[in-house]
Design an enzyme around this catalytic site. Structure first.
Site, PDB file in Angstrom:
ATOM      1  N   TYR A  98      -4.685   6.851  -1.631  1.00 39.73           N
ATOM      2  CA  TYR A  98      -6.001   8.138  -1.084  1.00 39.73           C
ATOM      3  C   TYR A  98      -6.414   8.046  -2.880  1.00 39.73           C
ATOM      4  CZ  TYR A  98      -1.757   9.219   1.433  1.00 39.73           C
ATOM      5  OH  TYR A  98      -1.302   8.129   2.377  1.00 39.73           O
ATOM      6  N   HIS A 128       3.965   0.729   2.641  1.00 40.58           N
ATOM      7  CA  HIS A 128       2.418   1.228   3.217  1.00 40.58           C
ATOM      8  C   HIS A 128       1.295   0.368   4.305  1.00 40.58           C
ATOM      9  CE1 HIS A 128      -1.442   4.654   2.717  1.00 40.58           C
ATOM     10  NE2 HIS A 128      -0.614   4.257   4.021  1.00 40.58           N
TER      11      HIS A 128
END
Length: 328
Positions: free
Chosen positions: A54, A140
């Site tokens: 992010y 992830h």
């Protein structure tokens, strides 16, 4: 170091997904990001999720700076491993908009599912966050790199970190039901983040992921519950974005029917969207995003709104949600 909370019994029911403070879709200043995080805290949110992905680490740095001002035992923090951030030799001064983040693309993401890579990722996240204890570590998007390698190396590495006390809880985060189910059955996970696959609009995870979690005792954190914003307002828009493209006709028709049932019961569509996943016993928490303070308070209000059982019964009767939801 503070003792870890009992996350199995006390996991917060509403969390904030901090991709937006990593400049997802648009740039936020440090002050704007702080205001968003402060609104989340003031609205009662006590679970915060981030990732190196992010904003190429910006989300972790901003979230960590904010949470350092809060008592450590009053919140739950998760981040992710699998992508290392390394200098980008091809950086030409542009932004990372190819990944939807408005940050300089001076770093690049490097997949690494090895034990050393997983350990390095966690340690570098701690440094960016400025917080030693990370309560929950997800692998992830394993299917985007190599799911077999994830099962063979990355998830065992996470299990080892948990055994060592480095990560009280471990799991994976993914938008792909097959990958989620395979990981739940192939490793000893505590929680998985199901992104967009168990929502009021569509529930493919109900066929395989939820049964796998039920069998193994694995909990679920539901993310992307607004389906890219489609369910974020009470009046849906036909031109709304659906994941990475336009909304298919069949899903639009389904959305219109869902919105009509919600309207019949005077329940805002976003409130039903937030609370729907929590009707399943396997779901411990719902994570929502937001780039404006008012959105965070509104989402907290929606999460607390009393919803009549008749709404779920009517949605199930029309085949719009699993029948089991209306019988829980």
């Amino acid at each position: 170091m503070s003792s870890s909370p009992d996350l199995r019994t006390g996991f917060p029911r509403l969390g904030y997904g901090a991709a937006n403070v990593g400049n997802l879709f648009r740039e936020l200043s440090d002050d704007e990001s702080w205001a968003v995080l402060d609104a989340a805290w003031e609205s009662g949110i006590r679970y915060f999720d981030t990732a190196p992905h992010y904003g190429l680490g910006l989300s972790e740095r901003r979230l960590g700076a904010f949470l350092q001002t809060k008592p450590r035992d009053e919140y739950v923090l998760s981040t992710k491993v699998g992508r290392l951030l390394r200098p980008n030799p091809d950086h030409d001064g542009g932004l990372d908009t190819a990944n939807d983040f408005h940050v300089p693309a001076d770093l690049r993401r490097v997949w690494d599912f090895s034990e050393a890579g997983v350990r390095t990722s966690l340690e570098e996240s701690r440094e960016r966050l400025g917080i030693e204890r990370i309560d929950l570590v997800y692998l992830h998007d394993p299917e985007r790199h190599d799911l077999e390698l994830a099962l063979a190396e990355a998830l065992p590495a996470l299990e080892q970190l948990r055994d060592e006390g480095q990560a009280p809880m471990i799991g994976i985060g993914s938008m792909v039901s097959d990958a989620l189910a395979a990981a739940v059955r192939g490793a000893d996970l505590d929680l998985i983040m199901v992104a967009g696959r168990y929502t009021l609009l569509e529930q493919p995870a109900a066929a395989d992921v939820l049964p796998a979690c039920r069998e193994t005792g694995t909990g679920i954190v539901a993310a992307s519950v607004f389906n890219s914003g489609l369910l974020a307002s009470s009046v849906p828009r036909r031109d709304g974005r659906y994941e990475y493209g336009q909304l298919p006709d069949a899903l639009w028709e389904r959305l219109v029917r869902i919105a009509a049932v919600c309207d019949d019961h005077d329940v805002p569509l976003p409130a039903a969207a937030i609370q729907f996943p929590l009707q399943a016993a396997e779901v411990r928490s719902v994570v929502v995003g937001g780039s404006r303070p008012a959105q965070l308070q509104q989402n907290a209000d929606y999460a607390a709104l009393e919803i009549p059982e008749a709404l779920w019964q009517n949605l199930a009767a029309e085949g719009l949600i699993p029948a089991s939801v209306a019988t829980i």
